[in-house]
Design a protein around this motif. Structure first.
Motif, PDB file in Angstrom:
ATOM      1  N   VAL A  13       0.858  -1.184   0.000  1.00 39.94           N
ATOM      2  CA  VAL A  13       0.000   0.000   0.000  1.00 39.94           C
ATOM      3  C   VAL A  13       0.890   1.228   0.000  1.00 39.94           C
ATOM      4  CG1 VAL A  13      -1.593   1.353   1.424  1.00 39.94           C
ATOM      5  CG2 VAL A  13      -2.003  -1.075   1.079  1.00 39.94           C
ATOM      6  N   ALA A  26      -6.327  -0.978   1.431  1.00 44.81           N
ATOM      7  CA  ALA A  26      -6.646   0.446   1.377  1.00 44.81           C
ATOM      8  C   ALA A  26      -8.149   0.680   1.295  1.00 44.81           C
ATOM      9  CB  ALA A  26      -5.957   1.084   0.175  1.00 44.81           C
ATOM     10  N   GLY A  47      -6.831   3.649  -3.225  1.00 44.34           N
ATOM     11  CA  GLY A  47      -5.559   3.296  -2.610  1.00 44.34           C
ATOM     12  C   GLY A  47      -5.181   4.121  -1.411  1.00 44.34           C
ATOM     13  N   SER A  48      -5.981   5.127  -1.069  1.00 46.71           N
ATOM     14  CA  SER A  48      -5.611   6.023   0.019  1.00 46.71           C
ATOM     15  C   SER A  48      -6.248   5.590   1.330  1.00 46.71           C
ATOM     16  CB  SER A  48      -6.050   7.452  -0.299  1.00 46.71           C
ATOM     17  OG  SER A  48      -5.787   8.318   0.788  1.00 46.71           O
ATOM     18  N   ILE A  49      -5.450   5.603   2.411  1.00 52.50           N
ATOM     19  CA  ILE A  49      -6.000   5.496   3.771  1.00 52.50           C
ATOM     20  C   ILE A  49      -5.526   6.681   4.602  1.00 52.50           C
ATOM     21  CG2 ILE A  49      -6.167   2.974   3.739  1.00 52.50           C
ATOM     22  CD1 ILE A  49      -3.662   2.986   5.621  1.00 52.50           C
ATOM     23  N   THR A  78      -7.717  -0.412   7.737  1.00 52.54           N
ATOM     24  CA  THR A  78      -7.275  -1.618   7.029  1.00 52.54           C
ATOM     25  C   THR A  78      -8.034  -2.852   7.514  1.00 52.54           C
ATOM     26  OG1 THR A  78      -5.390  -1.666   8.573  1.00 52.54           O
ATOM     27  CG2 THR A  78      -4.989  -0.816   6.361  1.00 52.54           C
ATOM     28  N   ILE A 135       1.211   5.278   0.899  1.00 56.86           N
ATOM     29  CA  ILE A 135       0.671   6.425   1.640  1.00 56.86           C
ATOM     30  C   ILE A 135       1.463   7.664   1.257  1.00 56.86           C
ATOM     31  CG2 ILE A 135       0.451   7.482   3.917  1.00 56.86           C
ATOM     32  CD1 ILE A 135      -0.338   4.825   5.040  1.00 56.86           C
TER      33      ILE A 135
END
Length: 796
Positions: free
Chosen positions: A85, A369, A144-146, A481, A87
């Motif tokens: 992932v 994500a 794909g963003s957390i 997650t 960030i």
């Protein structure tokens, strides 16, 4: 092994490096297009002002570095079949995240309207920082963003939170050198002391030094290299430098470095998983030094752009005032040679597209994500079996959070093999009376452990560190997650994460509107050691104002619970741990307190959110003369004690007692889903009788929640008014006029006709307050009649 991998990279064909460079060019092209263009996405026509957005918003300076890293991570994902992932910590690095997820195909899958052609590219460009479009930073809308990129400082915390109990995951976390100056990020580097390679994944921090923030040089970019290197060795990392301006040179450095690092991470994990945990490893990291605004305009109007603070936002921001700059923009965009990257229809070159990972290995499509896709419900024990036996109200004493601790311990026990539940707190688990957790597990720590340490273990599942920021950030990453958790904190110091709470609330609010974002477990706060029992620590530890901050957020997200005793706390905790996409705030004291409700009554009471306590009331079948309402454990105690005095002094007075567990029930149903309708509210609180409301927090909050109600003018709230010191528990409520005697005085003043008959009672309560003051200043504790008080009235 390292030598072999270095050779492998050096032997990468010129064709492969050329393709990777072209992929980077494509990401940069799409990033610039998002900042500037409304139309003409492939520059098939000469660029004019008509093709350019009227308001130019966004941040270019950090973006090419983010794009460069993304391309290289794609390569190692393919080469090593990594579960990874990405960030993006640098603020407003959204163009890069959007560009790369578009190139790999995930963006169009999540948003079919943004198709992989010229029309889709045009829409991609237009929506960026545009009304009705998307933010300029990584956000819930970004595949794909957390990590919410709009506020700096939390990226590395989210990264570590994501890999706890996630052994197959690597999180590549890019930290901007501006972000690195924030307090929360500076403390985040210590997260490696809590990472156990036996059952946790790995974080690859990439500190991206491009020298500047919005208008100033950055600290870490201006210290000597040796000092910088020593700093990160001191943090416990093994730093690798990747630096330069020549793309080919930096490509080769980055590729070689990543190969070395992947193998180091694998070696660390394989050794620990084969031989067990022995000592904290030295995890690798990258310090990448490249120019700010790399590949952008080098100079405009005689002013240097690339490599300076001027590249931070929009390098060519005055196109309408300086139309000659349009040509510079066109040359800049054409320098990426879009005709080599996209065909006539705007479709990405197939050979270049093949560089991206496939399916769920794409970082934009990685289910970690979108953690709700991976989440499993907790296996929950039956909370009723932890109940305190309450044969009669106000006779039995118990410690609510001690009972809750046993329940939470068994939640963890039942989910031990799944490893999907942790408890977080700033060095306060024992202080907040959750010590039953230590029957099962210890506090996590992978540093040196000494014999005198108490319940410390590299395998512990209680996350304690003396930083509320770290606890909050880890928990957010853990939840996003697909896992579950609880954050226990002293009430006064939860304010330290006010802003982090705000950002997570905004994330959930946005995620609720995105169909492909699966619901995640709620963020659950337990606020204890609260204002009314911080008499021993004094004014610095006394502040219930977090509730006011929470209520500011949208009603679809926030919930506030004030359980008055242990059985209601158990019911509320069970509910909160089962909930999704909320922020739940539970406020409960940890000291021995009188218990009011048996378990079945408590469940019904919590399900309704509020209700009449018939056993304390004497108005059955008729209108009350006064409503005594309460919310919070200590206000409930003082209210019931006041009712007893009223029943003794004025036996004919009809008193209705209402206890509120779910604070949001006070709002109208039109404003909060838990709210009561006006008809229901009027039936409980009456349309015209005085309501004396004893509240845990600041009185104005109750007025905010009820100002539209029919009887609001008759609502009189007593709560915390900022008076506090080192004193006794009862003196705390006296100082804030929340005590039983002041509440009785309020009733006498508010009930029509009672004032003239209440003169002797007024004198009685005044004398009691004088007795109290004399006693506590002489003996340093509350009077026995206060300390030993129990409810003795019967119904009727």
């Amino acid at each position: 092994m390292e030598t072999k991998d270095m050779q492998q990279v050096n032997q990468l064909s010129a064709e492969t490096l050329t393709k990777m460079h072209a992929y980077w060019r494509a990401a940069n092209y799409l990033s610039v297009g998002q900042i500037y263009l409304l139309d003409n996405p492939l520059l098939k026509k000469p660029l004019t002002l008509e093709h350019i957005k009227p308001r130019l918003l966004g941040h270019w300076g950090t973006t090419p570095g983010l794009n460069f890293i993304y391309v290289h991570l794609n390569r190692i994902i393919n080469q090593y079949d990594l579960n990874m992932v990405y960030i993006a910590g640098p603020g407003h690095g959204g163009p890069g995240m959007v560009a790369n997820t578009y190139l790999e195909g995930t963006y169009s899958e999540f948003f079919p309207n943004i198709s992989a052609d010229a029309l889709g590219m045009k829409r991609l460009f237009k929506q960026f920082s545009f009304p009705g479009g998307i933010p300029s930073h990584a956000a819930p809308e970004t595949p794909g963003s957390i990590n919410e990129g709009g506020e700096l400082g939390y990226s590395l915390l989210h990264a570590y939170g994501a890999v706890f109990d996630n052994p197959g995951l690597i999180v590549a976390c890019v930290i901007g050198d501006g972000e690195a100056e924030t307090g929360s990020l500076a403390a985040s580097w210590h997260s490696n002391k809590f990472l156990n390679p036996v059952h946790d994944g790995a974080v690859l921090p990439i500190l991206h030094l491009n020298g500047y923030k919005i208008a100033n040089p950055t600290i870490l970019a201006r210290i000597p290299r040796e000092e910088l290197e020593q700093l990160f060795y001191g943090y416990g990392y093994k730093p690798y430098f990747v630096e330069g301006e020549d793309p080919e040179q930096v490509h080769r450095q980055m590729a070689a470095t990543l190969d070395t690092i992947v193998n180091e991470i694998k070696n660390i994990q394989e050794s620990a998983r084969s031989n067990g945990f022995t000592e904290r490893p030295q995890w690798p990291m990258i310090i990448m030094v490249t120019p700010k605004g790399w590949t952008g305009p080098k100079e405009v109007d005689g002013l240097k752009i690339e490599g300076t603070w001027r590249a931070h936002q929009v390098p060519l921001a005055e196109l309408r005032e300086k139309p000659e700059h349009v040509k510079i923009l066109e040359e800049w965009m054409k320098s990426y040679k879009p005709e080599e990257l996209f065909d006539e229809n705007g479709t990405f070159n197939e050979e270049l597209a093949a560089l991206a990972p496939k399916d769920k290995r794409r970082m934009g499509a990685n289910p970690n994500a979108n953690g709700g896709l991976l989440m499993h419900d907790l296996n929950m024990p039956e909370f009723r079996k932890y109940a305190i036996d309450v044969p009669k109200p106000g006779k039995v004493t118990g410690e609510a959070t001690v009972i809750m601790g046993a329940f939470v311990r068994d939640v963890m026990k039942l989910n031990w093999k799944k490893r999907n539940f942790r408890v977080f707190g700033p060095d306060e688990t024992a202080s907040n009376r959750l010590s039953h957790l230590f029957d099962l597990t210890g506090r996590t720590f992978t540093g040196e452990i000494e014999e005198t340490d108490d319940h410390i273990s590299p395998d512990g599942r209680v996350m304690e560190v003396l930083s509320e920021n770290l606890c909050q950030g880890w928990l957010e990453g853990y939840l996003l997650t697909g896992r579950h958790g609880l954050f226990s904190c002293y009430e006064a110091f939860i304010h330290i994460v006010d802003s982090m709470f705000n950002q997570h609330a905004k994330w959930l609010q946005a995620a609720n509107k995105i169909s492909w974002r699966a619901p995640v477990s709620s963020l659950n706060y337990l606020l204890t050691s609260h204002v009314w029992r911080q008499d021993h620590n004094g004014n610095s530890h006394q502040d219930p104002g977090f509730l006011d901050i929470v209520v500011n957020k949208t009603a679809e997200i926030v919930r506030i619970y004030l359980p008055p005793d242990a059985n209601t706390l158990l019911s509320v905790t069970d509910h909160c741990l089962r909930s999704r996409n909320y922020i739940n705030v539970i406020v409960a004291g940890e000291q021995p307190e009188l218990q009011w409700l048996d378990m079945e009554t408590a469940v019904k009471h919590c399900t309704a959110g509020l209700g009449i306590w018939e056993w304390a009331s004497n108005d059955a079948g008729q209108e009350p003369d006064v409503v005594m309402a309460c919310a919070g454990d200590v206000p409930t105690l003082e209210t019931i004690a006041a009712v007893e005095i009223l029943r003794q002094q004025f036996p004919e007075l009809k008193v209705r007692v209402i206890n509120v567990v779910d604070l949001m029930t006070l709002q109208p149903k039109t404003e909060h889903p838990h709210g009561l309708s006006d008809k229901e509210f009027d039936a409980l609180f009456t349309k015209d009788k005085p309501v004396i409301f004893a509240f845990h927090g600041f009185p104005l909050l109750i007025h905010r929640l009820t100002y539209r109600r029919t009887n609001h003018d008759n609502l009189h709230v007593k709560g915390y008014i900022g008076e506090g010191t080192t004193t006794t528990p009862f003196d705390m409520v006296v100082l804030n006029e929340l005590d039983r005697f002041h509440l009785v005085g309020e009733v006498i003043d508010r009930v029509p006709g009672l004032g003239s008959r209440g003169a002797y009672t007024k004198q009685y309560i005044r004398n009691k307050l004088l007795d109290h003051r004399a006693y506590v200043t002489t003996y340093g504790e509350d009077m026995p009649e206060i300390r030993n008080w129990q409810w003795r009235q019967s119904k009727g």
